[in-house]
Design a protein around this motif. Sequence first.
Motif, short mmCIF file in Angstrom:
data_model
loop_
_atom_site.label_atom_id
_atom_site.label_comp_id
_atom_site.label_asym_id
_atom_site.label_seq_id
_atom_site.Cartn_x
_atom_site.Cartn_y
_atom_site.Cartn_z
N PHE A 86 27.62 44.00 34.94
CA PHE A 86 27.10 42.66 34.65
C PHE A 86 26.54 42.04 35.92
O PHE A 86 27.07 42.24 37.00
N TYR A 87 25.50 41.25 35.74
CA TYR A 87 25.10 40.34 36.80
C TYR A 87 25.80 39.03 36.49
O TYR A 87 25.69 38.53 35.39
N CYS A 90 36.02 33.98 44.04
CA CYS A 90 35.39 34.61 42.89
C CYS A 90 35.75 36.09 42.85
O CYS A 90 36.06 36.65 41.80
N LEU A 91 35.70 36.71 44.02
CA LEU A 91 36.07 38.12 44.13
C LEU A 91 37.48 38.32 43.62
O LEU A 91 37.77 39.20 42.82
N TRP A 92 38.36 37.43 44.04
CA TRP A 92 39.75 37.53 43.67
C TRP A 92 39.92 37.43 42.15
O TRP A 92 40.58 38.25 41.53
N ASP A 147 30.67 43.38 43.37
CA ASP A 147 29.86 43.49 44.58
C ASP A 147 29.36 42.08 44.88
O ASP A 147 28.47 41.57 44.22
N ILE A 148 29.97 41.47 45.87
CA ILE A 148 29.74 40.05 46.10
C ILE A 148 28.32 39.80 46.64
O ILE A 148 27.73 38.75 46.39
N SER A 161 31.50 43.24 49.93
CA SER A 161 32.77 42.85 49.33
C SER A 161 34.01 43.32 50.08
O SER A 161 34.96 42.56 50.19
N PRO A 162 34.02 44.59 50.58
CA PRO A 162 35.28 45.07 51.17
C PRO A 162 35.83 44.17 52.27
O PRO A 162 37.03 43.96 52.36
N GLN A 163 34.94 43.59 53.07
CA GLN A 163 35.42 42.74 54.16
C GLN A 163 36.17 41.53 53.62
O GLN A 163 37.03 40.99 54.29
N TYR A 164 35.81 41.09 52.43
CA TYR A 164 36.52 39.96 51.85
C TYR A 164 37.75 40.43 51.09
O TYR A 164 38.77 39.77 51.07
N ARG A 165 37.60 41.60 50.46
CA ARG A 165 38.66 42.11 49.62
C ARG A 165 39.94 42.30 50.43
O ARG A 165 41.03 42.03 49.98
#
Lengths: 811, 64
Positions: free
Chosen positions: A105-106, A115-117, A135-136, B36-40
């Motif tokens: 999804f986009y 958001c990642l969390w 993928d942030i 992302s990994p750097q934040y993860r």
Amino acid sequence: MSAEVISLNIKEVVKKCAHCDEPIALSYFSKLSKEKEFCCLGCVTVYEIINEKGLQEYYDIKQDSAILKRRAPAEINTNKYLYLDDSQFLKDYSSEEHGIKTLEFYLEGIHCLACLWIIEKLPQIIKGVEFSRLDIGKSTAKIGINSNGKFSEVARELHNLGYKPHPIKKNTEQTILQRQEERTFLKRMGIAAAGSMNIMLYAVSIYAGASDIYAEIFGILTVVLAIPVMTYSAYPFYLSAYSAIKNKRLNLDVPIAMALLLGFIYGLFNISRLNHENYLDSLTALVFLLLITRYFLMKIQQWGLTANDLNYFYASNSVLVKDSENHFREIHPSKISVGDILKIRPSEIIPVDGFIKSGESFLNVSLINGESKPLKVRLGDHVFSGTENLNNEIEIEASKTLKDSRIGKLLKSVENGWSNRARIVQFTDKVSGYFISAVFFFSILAFLFFYNKGNLNQAFNYAITLLIVTCPCALALATPMTLTNSMSKASKKGIIIKNDEVIQKLSEVKNIILDKTGTITFGKFKVLDFIFYKYDEDFIFSLIQALEMNSKHPIAQSLLEFTFRHHLKKLNLAATVLHGKGVETQYNGFQYFIGAIKSKDTKIEQFEEIFNEVGLYENNELIAKFRLADTLRPDSKEVIKKLKKLGFNIFLLTGDKKEIALKISNEVGIESKNVFYEVTPEKKASVILKLDKPVMIGDGANDAIAQSNAYVGIAVSGAMDISLRASDVYLTNPGLTPILDLFTISKETMFVIYRNLFISLTYNLASVCFVFLGLINPMIAAIVMPTSSLTVLFSTLFGTQKLRKLFKEKC
Amino acid sequence: MEIIWILIPFALLLGGLFVYGFFWMVNNGQYDDLDSPQYRMLLDDQLKIKNNINNQPNSNKERK
């Protein structure tokens, strides 16, 4: 009649929404917390859902993390996403492995660590989700479900959490190609790094005084190691230089490619003569450094919207189509064909152009022509794609497919605007054009000069020395690095600059054109103030809630939102909606009506007609009055004042009526001669073209053509996607304040670039003199060159005082 | 100094192996997402479990 007047002064409120950080014009409250304030009902809903799922930590993480991307208030989810379970659809979009279906999804609204969390927590909160990975940078999430899960449910939850999902078609040619390109770039960098570091090892040994057989072996090794770097890694420079020369232009890559090729050939030539002297160590290091600079530049631009992103936005909401058995089922809009009967529910966007087959309703047409007042449509009326159905269910017959619809065409003309735009030769390109010609001229001159003295070998040596010493490293590295540096710092401040030319262009502009709806104003009706003639707030608000609960009219919706801020006890009343007039009900033996102010009451107070007034009546007696309008963004006035002070000419351009346009321009301080009203999107572009180097700042689809025709197009936060596509810059933080920062960044960055140019030109001029005096040999040249590069590098990193101050401020 | 005739090929071999390894990783998609990994890694697992203890049993019960 005693009138109790309560007036709300919106401009004084600068609180920020607890969920999305948008400035609050009117606070909303959740029943869970009395302290937290929100900007809209959507954000309240998301806040409550996050709490309900036990994900409160989201807010702690958010607080600690820097905001990375654009933020926007959450929307209330009305989409069912049933088409995501359609097996036909899944065949095109998802892949399956070991019984786990994966769909990408986009996600709209991804902005920070929190958001990642929350996205990666999905397996714990939704049944059947096996994994979820975000993928942030690209705002895309890969989500896998097992046989217990459904994508429609995942999508609904995502939307409930405030991230609007758009499924991405799997492995289209474009995505594969793009991925391949990125990977190749990384490999080129890897080879360049490994090559240049290893070469350094042997080159240092030679400089340290290795002799005889060792020096020869080391010399050969450097050449061997340089081969992949000079061919595979440096390939992009050759390609770019070649295409520039083919188009009879000189760009920065021309001298770089030239220096690389000549240096490489010189190295090979020397090796063949069993001479270990070469400059491959600096040349390979240069390739590596240049690649790294370009890589970062590419990464920054990716934080903006890429061309691909557009595909996600269009046609990702399902639409109801009548099938042969007269049932409605959800399909993907790309599958609509001419003649299909579509059911458009309230608050849905009409996907294709068509005619109304049954029902009547109000449409929000602001995306198409910028008018903030809803348009009434009835049987047989033409409706355009991209407009939003506001209150009643309607059925339309599609007269065009998605591709041929108004929005599709608008999109195309935006694309055309881009490609038609005269190619502006970059500033550094211009300078380096002269510079390179001069370098070549002097090299040849030096060669002839020393050849005349009778020594071919020495002549060759001096020509090469000149090429190396004047190698436009400082130019080649410093300018893109200064730009990259400013762009990356700007993006952390919420200003996404899509193209480095923009920084230079912004330093030349004088004319700024602002769109009204959504740019200077919020683009939404808000209750400005209200007057009660009878009863207290609680009763009136409860009554309005009960009355307007079932009405989808935009004004009813804003009234409803307004009263929802307070958590009142519900009155259960049966209300009758009188179409186009208002709503009526009976309570405690009284008859209540809410609707447009009846003419006989207007004598009480004469409001200007641009406001929408609504009255609440008890047995035909006016008991409360509300005034609604599209309100100014809190910072509009201040920013416009400051821009004028900086010497810019400010224009207002809107599709709205004359009165509204003049009223707003008066309020923010734009001269009425600079106001253009009732302009269609196409006409906006022609207004733009009349001005010299105009900057267009806007948010809607109706601004897109204008933006792509403007010298620089800027899209504000919350802008419509097509406008983001057409713009050169977009702001992720709400309001107009970032525009001031943008102009400062542009001006100061240009100053640094000029300073760098001055330094490197001085260096080069001096060294050219030294070469002709015969004071420098290639060895010294190889030392002088990096010194000049270093000076320029420090100058870049140092920036200016204003830049340092600007970037230090926390956003 | 004869040792250099062993060391040079060895160094080149080692370098080659690293480059090969890097190519393998790139082709494997490990470098596709560099944001992302750097934040993860900032999201502490331990902390998460501690803070979520109160909610976790509830959602588990619902699932059962």
